[in-house]
Design an enzyme around this catalytic site. Structure first.
Site, short mmCIF file in Angstrom:
data_model
loop_
_atom_site.label_atom_id
_atom_site.label_comp_id
_atom_site.label_asym_id
_atom_site.label_seq_id
_atom_site.Cartn_x
_atom_site.Cartn_y
_atom_site.Cartn_z
N ARG A 49 0.75 -1.04 -0.27
CA ARG A 49 -0.08 0.18 -0.15
C ARG A 49 0.61 1.42 -0.05
O ARG A 49 0.82 2.34 -0.14
CB ARG A 49 -1.05 -0.15 1.42
N TYR A 101 -15.68 15.89 -16.32
CA TYR A 101 -16.13 14.56 -16.42
C TYR A 101 -17.40 14.44 -15.60
O TYR A 101 -17.70 15.02 -14.72
CB TYR A 101 -14.61 14.25 -16.03
N ASP A 173 -6.95 18.30 -15.57
CA ASP A 173 -7.40 16.70 -15.43
C ASP A 173 -6.40 17.12 -16.81
O ASP A 173 -7.10 16.88 -18.05
CB ASP A 173 -8.91 16.96 -15.25
N LYS A 198 -7.53 5.04 -20.09
CA LYS A 198 -7.54 5.84 -21.13
C LYS A 198 -7.08 5.81 -21.41
O LYS A 198 -5.84 4.72 -22.42
CB LYS A 198 -8.47 6.87 -20.92
C1 LIG Z 1 -12.32 8.65 -17.22
C2 LIG Z 1 -12.30 9.60 -16.60
C3 LIG Z 1 -11.55 10.25 -15.24
C4 LIG Z 1 -12.09 9.19 -14.38
O1 LIG Z 1 -11.14 8.22 -14.57
P1 LIG Z 1 -11.93 6.56 -14.06
O2 LIG Z 1 -10.62 5.76 -14.67
O3 LIG Z 1 -12.92 5.68 -14.56
O4 LIG Z 1 -12.05 6.44 -12.25
C5 LIG Z 1 -12.05 11.09 -14.74
N1 LIG Z 1 -11.04 12.80 -15.68
C6 LIG Z 1 -11.69 12.34 -17.00
C7 LIG Z 1 -11.32 13.58 -17.84
C8 LIG Z 1 -11.93 11.20 -17.48
O5 LIG Z 1 -11.95 10.99 -19.64
#
Ligand SMILES: *Cc1c(COP(=O)(O)O)cnc(C)c1O
Length: 364
Positions: A49, A101, A173, A198
């Site tokens: 962890r 998001y 982000d 992603k």
């Molecule tokens: C998918 C996404 C998230 C969240 O990510 P997860 O891996 O699904 O928890 C946050 N920000 C953006 C821009 C995203 O496309």
């Protein structure tokens, strides 16, 4: 080192360690705990962890690609964002991009709000609106660029200038552009967030999240929250993300080149009334003439998969109104243009002709 090379070679410390066998691929250290050689001695690892060699390798890679001082890896992108929100206290104000998001909006409106954090949604592509929103209680500006799904672009460097030397964290982000196309830290961001689910992993086969910090002091604060609250990335998932990043450069080039052609093609279609594409990356949203056309496309696509998420090798089509943005209050959703005629495309790396043919046939 150029970005394409960095994707493959930027993390090196695991090769230099005594457990190195010369393995070219990072080994999966599937161990919860690590034995100490003797009293007062440590291998540098205690418990997974806190730190794990496979995960550490992946963190080192992302730190290097983003030009940060350190990174923490999480089980999901949302775990990464939730951890960053633990840096704030009741009464702190955060200015956030209004077209965020959907999962981030749900976190902010339910959990952060319950914890006394005040979120002000602002169109951060409008700098005067950002300026007006800043108060003495502002502790962070949370940006997503380009936004999801309307693809609005915020100029991070100018937002940084607005902040000046005030004690406000600039958080970006960077999931949509990836470190291959954009480095927020180089433009003034203090914290960069990724949904590694992603483009970084890139194959729609794992969930992951990352927080990269500009300074080691900030990286350490985030690491402490991570090891305390515990939503860490598993060694196997870290391995998959590391493997995915090896091809990030060629995947982004191909997906972006496909997206440019598809955006142009969509603009020439009589049933498409608006195309939102920021000329960078591989995410496109578009509006159809009628709700029927939009739903017809979703029913008829064959190669393109009707599924949430983005950033994988396969082209996905999403219906923001009922999927990613279903939880945004209806009035707010519609005022942002997220209606039943809007579709979002995450362009993959297939032959562009095949993607266009599928779209064309689905519109007949
Ligand atoms: C998918 C996404 C998230 C969240 O990510 P997860 O891996 O699904 O928890 C946050 N920000 C953006 C821009 C995203 O496309």
């Amino acid at each position: 080192m150029k970005p394409e090379t960095a994707c493959i070679h930027a993390a090196t410390s695991i090769r230099n360690k005594s457990h190195s066998t010369g393995a070219v691929a990072v080994p999966i250290f599937q161990s919860a705990t690590f034995a100490h050689p003797g009293f007062g001695q440590s291998t540098g690892y205690d418990y997974s962890r806190t730190q794990n060699p496979t995960v550490e390798h992946c963190e080192e890679l992302i730190t290097s690609l983003e030009g940060g001082a350190g990174a923490s890896a999480f089980a999901t992108g949302m775990a990464a964002i939730a951890t960053v929100m633990e840096l704030f206290r009741p009464g702190d104000e955060i200015i956030a991009t209004d077209d965020l998001y959907g999962g981030s909006i749900r976190l902010f409106n339910n959990i952060s709000a319950k914890n006394g954090i005040i979120i002000k949604y602002v169109d951060t592509s409008d700098l005067s609106a950002v300026q007006v929103a800043i108060t003495h209680s502002t502790k962070a500006i949370f940006i997503e660029t380009p936004t999801n799904p309307m693809m609005k672009v915020t100029d991070i460097a100018t937002v940084k200038k607005l902040i000046g030397n005030r004690d406000i964290l600039l958080i970006s982000d960077n999931t949509f552009l990836t470190p291959y196309l954009f480095n927020p830290i180089a433009h003034g961001a203090d914290v960069v967030i990724h949904s590694g689910t992603k483009y970084l992993s890139g194959h729609n086969d794992t969930l992951a999240g990352f927080v990269v910090a500009k300074t080691s002091e900030l990286a350490e604060r985030i690491h402490i929250v991570k090891k305390t609250t515990g939503a860490v990335l598993s060694p196997f998932d870290a391995f998959l993300v590391t493997r995915g990043i090896k091809t990030l450069a060629i995947r982004m080039e191909k997906a972006q080149s496909n997206a440019r052609k598809i955006a142009e093609w969509l603009k020439s279609q009589s049933k498409i009334t608006a195309v939102h594409y920021p000329e960078q990356g591989a995410m496109i949203s578009f509006t159809t003439d009628t709700v029927e056309t939009a739903q017809n496309i979703l029913n008829k696509v064959e190669l393109i998969l009707y599924a949430e998420s983005l950033g994988g090798v396969e082209t996905l089509i999403t219906y923001p109104a009922t999927q990613t943005h279903a939880e945004v209050p209806e009035a707010e959703r519609l005022s942002r243009g997220i209606d039943e005629k809007l579709l979002r495309l995450s362009v993959g790396i297939e032959a562009v002709e095949d993607i266009i043919k599928d779209l064309e046939e689905s519109m007949l």
